[in-house]
Design a protein around this motif. Sequence first.
Motif, PDB file in Angstrom:
ATOM      1  N   PRO A  51     -11.201 -83.353  54.725  1.00  0.00           N
ATOM      2  CA  PRO A  51     -11.640 -84.405  55.657  1.00  0.00           C
ATOM      3  C   PRO A  51     -12.824 -85.213  55.130  1.00  0.00           C
ATOM      4  O   PRO A  51     -12.891 -86.423  55.330  1.00  0.00           O
ATOM      5  N   ILE A  52     -13.728 -84.559  54.429  1.00  0.00           N
ATOM      6  CA  ILE A  52     -14.880 -85.268  53.864  1.00  0.00           C
ATOM      7  C   ILE A  52     -14.421 -86.259  52.807  1.00  0.00           C
ATOM      8  O   ILE A  52     -14.916 -87.382  52.735  1.00  0.00           O
ATOM      9  N   ALA A  53     -13.438 -85.865  51.978  1.00  0.00           N
ATOM     10  CA  ALA A  53     -12.911 -86.769  50.948  1.00  0.00           C
ATOM     11  C   ALA A  53     -12.248 -87.986  51.576  1.00  0.00           C
ATOM     12  O   ALA A  53     -12.410 -89.111  51.098  1.00  0.00           O
ATOM     13  N   VAL A  54     -11.494 -87.777  52.644  1.00  0.00           N
ATOM     14  CA  VAL A  54     -10.815 -88.898  53.318  1.00  0.00           C
ATOM     15  C   VAL A  54     -11.840 -89.841  53.936  1.00  0.00           C
ATOM     16  O   VAL A  54     -11.745 -91.063  53.784  1.00  0.00           O
ATOM     17  N   VAL A  55     -12.825 -89.305  54.611  1.00  0.00           N
ATOM     18  CA  VAL A  55     -13.852 -90.144  55.231  1.00  0.00           C
ATOM     19  C   VAL A  55     -14.632 -90.895  54.155  1.00  0.00           C
ATOM     20  O   VAL A  55     -14.896 -92.096  54.289  1.00  0.00           O
ATOM     21  N   GLY A  56     -14.961 -90.215  53.073  1.00  0.00           N
ATOM     22  CA  GLY A  56     -15.695 -90.868  51.986  1.00  0.00           C
ATOM     23  C   GLY A  56     -14.886 -91.975  51.333  1.00  0.00           C
ATOM     24  O   GLY A  56     -15.414 -93.044  51.022  1.00  0.00           O
ATOM     25  N   ALA A  57     -13.597 -91.738  51.121  1.00  0.00           N
ATOM     26  CA  ALA A  57     -12.738 -92.757  50.515  1.00  0.00           C
ATOM     27  C   ALA A  57     -12.574 -93.955  51.443  1.00  0.00           C
ATOM     28  O   ALA A  57     -12.612 -95.103  50.991  1.00  0.00           O
ATOM     29  N   GLU A  58     -12.403 -93.717  52.721  1.00  0.00           N
ATOM     30  CA  GLU A  58     -12.261 -94.827  53.665  1.00  0.00           C
ATOM     31  C   GLU A  58     -13.577 -95.595  53.800  1.00  0.00           C
ATOM     32  O   GLU A  58     -13.569 -96.797  54.039  1.00  0.00           O
ATOM     33  N   TYR A  59     -14.680 -94.913  53.601  1.00  0.00           N
ATOM     34  CA  TYR A  59     -15.981 -95.579  53.662  1.00  0.00           C
ATOM     35  C   TYR A  59     -16.121 -96.600  52.535  1.00  0.00           C
ATOM     36  O   TYR A  59     -16.712 -97.656  52.726  1.00  0.00           O
ATOM     37  N   ILE A  60     -15.571 -96.285  51.349  1.00  0.00           N
ATOM     38  CA  ILE A  60     -15.678 -97.226  50.235  1.00  0.00           C
ATOM     39  C   ILE A  60     -14.488 -98.177  50.164  1.00  0.00           C
ATOM     40  O   ILE A  60     -14.388 -98.978  49.242  1.00  0.00           O
ATOM     41  N   GLY A  61     -13.557 -98.083  51.110  1.00  0.00           N
ATOM     42  CA  GLY A  61     -12.487 -99.057  51.198  1.00  0.00           C
ATOM     43  C   GLY A  61     -11.124 -98.601  50.722  1.00  0.00           C
ATOM     44  O   GLY A  61     -10.224 -99.416  50.570  1.00  0.00           O
ATOM     45  N   ILE A  62     -10.940 -97.329  50.473  1.00  0.00           N
ATOM     46  CA  ILE A  62      -9.638 -96.810  50.042  1.00  0.00           C
ATOM     47  C   ILE A  62      -8.971 -96.140  51.242  1.00  0.00           C
ATOM     48  O   ILE A  62      -9.553 -95.265  51.873  1.00  0.00           O
ATOM     49  N   THR A  63      -7.741 -96.543  51.545  1.00  0.00           N
ATOM     50  CA  THR A  63      -7.035 -95.943  52.671  1.00  0.00           C
ATOM     51  C   THR A  63      -6.417 -94.615  52.248  1.00  0.00           C
ATOM     52  O   THR A  63      -6.326 -94.302  51.054  1.00  0.00           O
ATOM     53  N   LEU A  64      -5.968 -93.842  53.214  1.00  0.00           N
ATOM     54  CA  LEU A  64      -5.380 -92.536  52.926  1.00  0.00           C
ATOM     55  C   LEU A  64      -4.142 -92.634  52.032  1.00  0.00           C
ATOM     56  O   LEU A  64      -4.038 -91.882  51.060  1.00  0.00           O
ATOM     57  N   PRO A  65      -3.193 -93.552  52.280  1.00  0.00           N
ATOM     58  CA  PRO A  65      -2.049 -93.653  51.361  1.00  0.00           C
ATOM     59  C   PRO A  65      -2.456 -94.012  49.930  1.00  0.00           C
ATOM     60  O   PRO A  65      -1.890 -93.485  48.965  1.00  0.00           O
ATOM     61  N   GLU A  66      -3.470 -94.896  49.789  1.00  0.00           N
ATOM     62  CA  GLU A  66      -3.953 -95.226  48.451  1.00  0.00           C
ATOM     63  C   GLU A  66      -4.583 -94.008  47.785  1.00  0.00           C
ATOM     64  O   GLU A  66      -4.421 -93.780  46.587  1.00  0.00           O
ATOM     65  N   LEU A  67      -5.303 -93.209  48.559  1.00  0.00           N
ATOM     66  CA  LEU A  67      -5.933 -92.003  48.026  1.00  0.00           C
ATOM     67  C   LEU A  67      -4.882 -91.015  47.531  1.00  0.00           C
ATOM     68  O   LEU A  67      -5.028 -90.421  46.466  1.00  0.00           O
ATOM     69  N   VAL A  68      -3.797 -90.867  48.294  1.00  0.00           N
ATOM     70  CA  VAL A  68      -2.712 -89.967  47.881  1.00  0.00           C
ATOM     71  C   VAL A  68      -2.066 -90.478  46.603  1.00  0.00           C
ATOM     72  O   VAL A  68      -1.787 -89.705  45.680  1.00  0.00           O
ATOM     73  N   HIS A  69      -1.838 -91.797  46.519  1.00  0.00           N
ATOM     74  CA  HIS A  69      -1.243 -92.360  45.305  1.00  0.00           C
ATOM     75  C   HIS A  69      -2.154 -92.172  44.093  1.00  0.00           C
ATOM     76  O   HIS A  69      -1.683 -91.824  43.000  1.00  0.00           O
ATOM     77  N   LEU A  70      -3.442 -92.381  44.262  1.00  0.00           N
ATOM     78  CA  LEU A  70      -4.380 -92.194  43.158  1.00  0.00           C
ATOM     79  C   LEU A  70      -4.451 -90.734  42.710  1.00  0.00           C
ATOM     80  O   LEU A  70      -4.492 -90.441  41.513  1.00  0.00           O
ATOM     81  N   ALA A  71      -4.450 -89.814  43.669  1.00  0.00           N
ATOM     82  CA  ALA A  71      -4.487 -88.390  43.320  1.00  0.00           C
ATOM     83  C   ALA A  71      -3.206 -87.984  42.599  1.00  0.00           C
ATOM     84  O   ALA A  71      -3.253 -87.227  41.627  1.00  0.00           O
ATOM     85  N   THR A  72      -2.060 -88.517  43.038  1.00  0.00           N
ATOM     86  CA  THR A  72      -0.793 -88.216  42.379  1.00  0.00           C
ATOM     87  C   THR A  72      -0.773 -88.793  40.973  1.00  0.00           C
ATOM     88  O   THR A  72      -0.322 -88.132  40.026  1.00  0.00           O
ATOM     89  N   LEU A  73      -1.252 -90.014  40.807  1.00  0.00           N
ATOM     90  CA  LEU A  73      -1.316 -90.637  39.486  1.00  0.00           C
ATOM     91  C   LEU A  73      -2.205 -89.834  38.545  1.00  0.00           C
ATOM     92  O   LEU A  73      -1.850 -89.587  37.383  1.00  0.00           O
ATOM     93  N   PHE A  74      -3.349 -89.393  39.035  1.00  0.00           N
ATOM     94  CA  PHE A  74      -4.254 -88.570  38.227  1.00  0.00           C
ATOM     95  C   PHE A  74      -3.579 -87.262  37.819  1.00  0.00           C
ATOM     96  O   PHE A  74      -3.648 -86.850  36.663  1.00  0.00           O
TER      97      PHE A  74
END
Length: 73
Positions: free
Chosen positions: A19-42
């Motif tokens: 939850p902290i990672a999701v809140v932190g990512a949304e704070y800097i402008g990355i949505t949850l689907p984008e975060l999942v795509h970036l984590a999968t790409l990594f």
Amino acid sequence: MTHETIETGAAMLAKTAPPIAVVGAEYIGITLPELVHLATLFYVGLMIVHKCWHMWKEWKTGKITPESEGELP
């Protein structure tokens, strides 16, 4: 009768990290689907690098080793 368990700090941190990672990512402008795509790409990139390293090591030594024994001396 109650059954109390004492949680360690590491266990509490592990439970709150997603939850902290999701809140932190949304704070800097990355949505949850984008975060999942970036984590999968990594993850996929990391697996490709690992496989290439393993194949290079087999080619260099001339020995075929199982993936699980690739790091053992």
